[in-house]
Design an enzyme around this catalytic site. Structure first.
Site, PDB file in Angstrom:
ATOM      1  N   TYR A   1       0.839  -1.444   0.137  1.00  0.00           N
ATOM      2  CA  TYR A   1       0.075  -0.222   0.088  1.00  0.00           C
ATOM      3  C   TYR A   1       0.877   1.097   0.722  1.00  0.00           C
ATOM      4  O   TYR A   1       0.434   2.192  -1.074  1.00  0.00           O
ATOM      5  CB  TYR A   1      -1.257  -0.086   1.594  1.00  0.00           C
TER       6      TYR A   1
ATOM      7  N   LYS B   1       1.771   3.653  -2.699  1.00  0.00           N
ATOM      8  CA  LYS B   1       0.994   5.318  -2.510  1.00  0.00           C
ATOM      9  C   LYS B   1       2.215   6.323  -2.997  1.00  0.00           C
ATOM     10  O   LYS B   1       1.690   7.483  -3.807  1.00  0.00           O
ATOM     11  CB  LYS B   1       1.085   5.675  -1.404  1.00  0.00           C
TER      12      LYS B   1
END
Length: 497
Positions: free
Chosen positions: A238, A242
């Site tokens: 994640y 990002k």
């Protein structure tokens, strides 16, 4: 810089919001419609096959939520006509070129011609997501949104919502600084976004050639993401994807051909609403809420982490307010600085893990969870394991010895205990993987500088009661005991979690 009325800025504006069914996006939509009903239009991009399924998602996943209760009360019988006038659904997908809109789409041309603001909230926030999905949404999705924005003739600003934890396992004071293309956290060279995409395609092709099942492909893609993240210094898929999304933002800024500011908003751990539209609205099991749910239901008896470590949380309505103020600042003033905002609490109003342990015990002791049998679940104080060695000892003595005994008994009794053995082994593996995923945050040693965000607050001269986002307003004990945990019980415990 001095900021005028945010309400005046929002009046007559047309705003494209991606990821419209997400937690923050719903709060953003509700806020705009309630405080500035004279907004021109909100284009809501959401993943759907067609207009019919998009409408179904709007009714069930957005305006059908209790979050819109106050707006419905204010508008009464005019609510449905107001929604029809102000919201335009856009079935699409940011992981595709042109956001998945047909090349000859009349709606796409309308968005190009009318949009003043784009707020990109579309993302997968799953730490353990498949690498192909995470890269498609969190990284290439940013590129597709930026490319789309270049064709919006009236655009004034593009806001990309990221996460403060793009820093990985940062320590000390973590600054509001950009991430340069290809620069890893650990100094390992060779990070290339296009190469990562090719690696994914190669692995998928290879797995399909081998005849792998969908579940085997899913597991392989999850493992690939974790492996690649750790190679370059990020703890999970994640935050790496990002961070790479932010790299694309900085690269596009450097080209100088956008004509508008791109703003990056980095919230930390987002919790239930502080007070707007009402206190305690929550949805879905988020990071710390998963612990609250497990603890309140009597399933969490030990806790891994440094009790003195600071845990950075921020209520969702404060994040939304910061997004709107940053939007207005950069649309009207081309605000100074790099346009990166930490919406966090660790510097100005720190909360520590022991605070969470204490309020959880106090709340669920006073107001125990009533299980499906009608019995109150009694909770005790969690046993705190302060390091990985103590956790490993705990797991060995309590579970792994039992698993070894089951394995021996299984062999001796012709696999009679096979089901029990496999079930316990599966649960242990899940726990070990979750600990591996969350360990960086349970022992996090950083705090987030927020000088840009502080300056933004200082610049706001009007509507301050509507667009508050100062973490100093929060009294943590009161918030958790009287707002957040009651909200978690109401909206999460009572929804089959």
């Amino acid at each position: 810089m001095e900021l005028g009325s945010i309400l005046h800025f929002l009046q007559d504006k047309t705003i494209l919001i991606t990821g419209a069914t997400g937690f923050l996006a719903k709060i953003l939509v509700e806020k705009i419609l309630r405080v500035q009903p004279n907004v021109n239009k909100l284009f809501l991009l959401l993943r759907a096959a067609d207009a019919k399924s998009a409408t179904h998602r709007l009714q069930n996943e957005i305006i059908g939520k209790d979050l819109f209760r106050l707006l419905k009360e204010n508008l009464g019988p005019n609510f449905n006509s107001f929604i029809a006038q102000k919201l335009t659904l856009v079935p699409g997908d940011i992981s595709r070129q042109d956001l998945g809109l047909d090349s000859d789409s009349i709606l796409k041309q309308q968005i190009y011609d009318e949009t003043h603001v784009i707020i990109n909230l579309a993302a997968t926030t799953n730490f353990d997501e498949r690498y192909d999905i995470s890269l498609g949404l969190n990284t290439f999705g940013v590129k597709h949104v930026i490319n789309f924005s270049k064709k919006c003739t009236k655009l004034k600003v593009l806001v990309h919502v990221s996460t403060a934890y793009v820093c990985g396992e940062g320590e000390g004071l973590i600054m509001e600084k950009p991430y340069e293309m290809g620069v890893s956290l650990n100094g390992v060279v060779g990070l290339d976004i296009d190469a990562e995409h090719k690696l994914i395609r190669h692995n998928l092709t290879h797995l399909q050639h081998l005849g792998a099942t969908e579940n085997e492909i899913k597991i392989a893609m999850k493992d690939l993401g974790i492996t690649r993240a750790k190679k370059y210094g990020w703890p999970n898929t994640y935050v790496m994807t990002k961070a790479m999304g932010e790299m694309i933002v900085e690269e596009e800024k450097g080209k100088g051909d956008l004509g508008v500011d791109i703003v990056i908003v980095r919230p930390s751990i987002v919790t239930s609403t502080f007070k707007d539209p009402f206190p305690g609205w929550a949805e879905g099991v988020r990071t710390i809420d998963s612990l609250a749910v497990a603890y309140g239901k009597g399933k969490l008896t030990c806790f891994l982490g440094d009790l003195n470590a600071i845990v950075d949380v921020i209520p969702a309505d404060m994040v939304v307010n910061a997004i709107l103020v940053a939007t207005a600042a950069h649309a009207t003033h081309r605000a100074n600085g790099n346009g990166i905002y930490h919406v966090t609490s660790s510097v100005r109003n720190p909360l520590r893990n022991w605070n969470l342990q204490d309020v959880g015990y106090r709340y669920f002791t006073a107001k125990p969870w009533i299980n499906k049998d009608g019995k109150a679940v009694k909770v005790g104080k969690c046993k705190v394991l302060s390091n990985m060695d103590s956790f490993n000892r705990h797991m060995f003595l309590r579970y792994l010895l039992l698993l070894k005994g089951l394995q021996l008994a299984n062999t001796a009794f012709c696999h009679f205990f096979q089901g029990t053995y496999l079930d316990l082994n599966r649960k242990i593996q899940i726990v070990l993987r979750l600990v591996d995923l969350y360990k960086p945050y349970l022992f996090f040693k950083g705090v987030f500088d927020d000088i840009n965000t502080h300056n933004l607050r200082q610049a706001l001269l009007m509507d301050t009661h509507l667009f508050y986002f100062d973490p100093k307003l929060i009294h943590w004990d009161d918030y958790f005991l009287n707002t957040h945990l009651p909200g978690v019980v109401k909206y999460i415990f009572n929804n089959n979690y």
